[in-house]
Motif scaffolding. Sequence first.
Motif, mmCIF file in Angstrom:
data_model
loop_
_atom_site.group_PDB
_atom_site.id
_atom_site.type_symbol
_atom_site.label_atom_id
_atom_site.label_comp_id
_atom_site.label_asym_id
_atom_site.label_seq_id
_atom_site.Cartn_x
_atom_site.Cartn_y
_atom_site.Cartn_z
ATOM 1 N N PRO A 460 4.567 17.419 10.186
ATOM 2 C CA PRO A 460 3.775 16.192 10.194
ATOM 3 C C PRO A 460 3.074 15.998 8.850
ATOM 4 O O PRO A 460 2.516 16.952 8.286
ATOM 5 C CB PRO A 460 2.770 16.414 11.328
ATOM 6 N N GLY A 461 3.121 14.812 8.318
ATOM 7 C CA GLY A 461 2.529 14.503 7.019
ATOM 8 C C GLY A 461 3.501 14.592 5.875
ATOM 9 O O GLY A 461 3.208 14.089 4.771
ATOM 10 N N ASP A 462 4.678 15.222 6.059
ATOM 11 C CA ASP A 462 5.664 15.318 4.994
ATOM 12 C C ASP A 462 6.302 13.957 4.722
ATOM 13 O O ASP A 462 6.419 13.108 5.610
ATOM 14 C CB ASP A 462 6.780 16.300 5.356
ATOM 15 N N GLU A 463 6.744 13.789 3.461
ATOM 16 C CA GLU A 463 7.551 12.617 3.117
ATOM 17 C C GLU A 463 9.007 13.039 3.015
ATOM 18 O O GLU A 463 9.323 14.036 2.354
ATOM 19 C CB GLU A 463 7.098 11.997 1.792
ATOM 20 N N SER A 489 0.240 12.675 13.224
ATOM 21 C CA SER A 489 0.095 12.823 14.674
ATOM 22 C C SER A 489 1.424 13.094 15.381
ATOM 23 O O SER A 489 1.463 13.204 16.609
ATOM 24 C CB SER A 489 -0.532 11.552 15.263
ATOM 25 N N THR A 490 2.508 13.222 14.629
ATOM 26 C CA THR A 490 3.829 13.401 15.240
ATOM 27 C C THR A 490 3.892 14.733 15.983
ATOM 28 O O THR A 490 3.482 15.785 15.467
ATOM 29 C CB THR A 490 4.922 13.347 14.172
ATOM 30 N N SER A 491 4.433 14.690 17.183
ATOM 31 C CA SER A 491 4.542 15.898 18.012
ATOM 32 C C SER A 491 5.699 16.774 17.531
ATOM 33 O O SER A 491 6.648 16.308 16.889
ATOM 34 C CB SER A 491 4.776 15.507 19.477
ATOM 35 N N VAL A 583 6.979 4.937 15.273
ATOM 36 C CA VAL A 583 5.729 5.428 14.703
ATOM 37 C C VAL A 583 5.591 5.151 13.215
ATOM 38 O O VAL A 583 4.497 5.267 12.663
ATOM 39 C CB VAL A 583 5.572 6.940 14.975
ATOM 40 N N SER A 584 6.697 4.797 12.543
ATOM 41 C CA SER A 584 6.621 4.517 11.111
ATOM 42 C C SER A 584 7.857 3.730 10.707
ATOM 43 O O SER A 584 8.917 3.841 11.343
ATOM 44 C CB SER A 584 6.535 5.814 10.302
#
Length: 606
Positions: A460-463, A489-491, A583-584
Amino acid sequence: MIAAADVPAATTLPALISPDIIPLNQIHEGMKGTALTVFQGVKPESMDVEVLGVMHNVNGPKGDIILVRLHGTKPEYTGVVAGMSGSPVYFDGKLAGALAFRIGEFSKEPIAGVTPIEEMLEINALDRRPTSAPLRAGVPAEIPAEINDNNSSNSTAANKSGAGRTASPGENSALPALNYSNYLKPIETPLVFNGFSDETLQRYASQFAAVGIVPVMGIGSSSDRKQPEPIVAGSAVSAVLVRGDMDIAATCTVTYVDPERLLACGHPLLQFGEVDLPMTKATVLATLPSPMNAFKIVDTTETIGAFVQDRQNGIMGVPGRDSKMIPVIVSMHTGQATKEFHYEILNNARLSPLAMMATVFNALHGTNEYGEDITYRMNGVLSVKGYPDVMLRNMFAPQDNGQPAAASAAATIADHFGRIYTNAFDVPDVQGVKLDFDLVRERRSARLEASRTDVTEARPGDEIMVETVIRPYRGERLVRQIPIRIPTSTSKGTLRVLVSDGDTLDRMHRGTPMMNRGLSLAPTIALLNKEHANDRVYVSLIQSDPEAMVADKVMPTLPLSVMNVMENMRGTQDMVVIGESSVSEASTDPLDYVVAGAQMLTINIK
């Protein structure tokens, strides 16, 4: 916002004394009288009428018809002709009703059915319009599914079903004809399409037939010239659906006229109930006799008011009343040259989307610049009073199934119109439409050929980077990289990555129950303005957690406790719950190609 086009000053009807009425119960076999209609020019001519009998319950429950035979040199030569409906019938100088029905096919005698005047006068009692408030656009109706189905096979079948005939009100040529319906029919109302190509009428004939319109192309004309002769019983009168650089108008005969209203036709045009159509005078250029399809060739002239009722037993017009139509401007740019089309379409929930679709296709198709490999860049505005403008921006290229780019553009605009009109809560006041098309003389379409991610696992948070390969029509491959960040917030677990065109993303939400339930006008316009452009590739991260949509607002990845609360709101809110969340989202820059295709990738979130 587009200003409404100037409407010619309406003239009032003469201060006539209402004629005496002869009730149906005084009509009997053998009575002789007269009927009035225009065979050429503007002056009504007399025909002799003989009563053959009264038929009960043949035009619906308690719908009685007076059966008559016409006598005289002209009616015996021409027969009962399209455009004659509404011709007033008199006995002993008293008005009995209107010629409205013909009997059988290829009839050797001019035998007709007369709608009793008492039933036509009921139309006035149904009129409950406020004297100063504008008319409603019409009862919202579901737009026919065919509105986006413009394939050539349907068009050919529709053309074979009778695109060359006059309009039969209420008749649906898309349905099989039943034998019992072939004997007593409304006298056809010539509904003339001027300025339309044969390709346009063939392509949309089935959709027009579904609402009771069978077009006639080019038999008649339209102008705004003054016609000094007053409207009287027996005069020709026209209802206008489209006017300007393209015209659609229906013509019949006036039955009854007084200073406040007139009644015409003796049967419906489309039986829409409350309508708002410009009412014009008309000149009959000629009456064409034919055992198969006799009709009046008509020139519509100056506007004198508006038709406000379209009912089972006739139509009613109000003199001096302005009709609210929708002004449309279509501009086409080819290099340094620009062509513009200016016209207005009727304001009706069921017909406006179809009229818009047919006229836009006709404007694009009916020019020297048109070709099979033309691509259009569209930039337009649909203005609705009291709401943000609906932005119309997209590209359209020919499709592999043979669908021309002009048809795709027209269907998209009709879809937007349909969704605005069919909302179940608000009456839209459409102020106008302005469309600009840049024409590109090549087929600028491309397909998504391949896609991949630079990693198979991420946190989570990676690009991450998604690489896409796009193949233009008869061109070299294009490689585009699209960076997208995974929300914090990705599970943990599998995360799906959808690489697609814009239409695929729109269909994910368009196919939900929300679209079937309907929204009010504000969220409908908001959703239309959120639709994705089709000239780029999108990357969407799809998570298995549910999301809720309330009107045009999206709430992704909701916890179970929140979802349980929102479940109880169903039925009280414009809400729908979807089993997965987007989610994105990210996309390429505009590619100047109409992109199609979709692929699904997966990565593992640690």
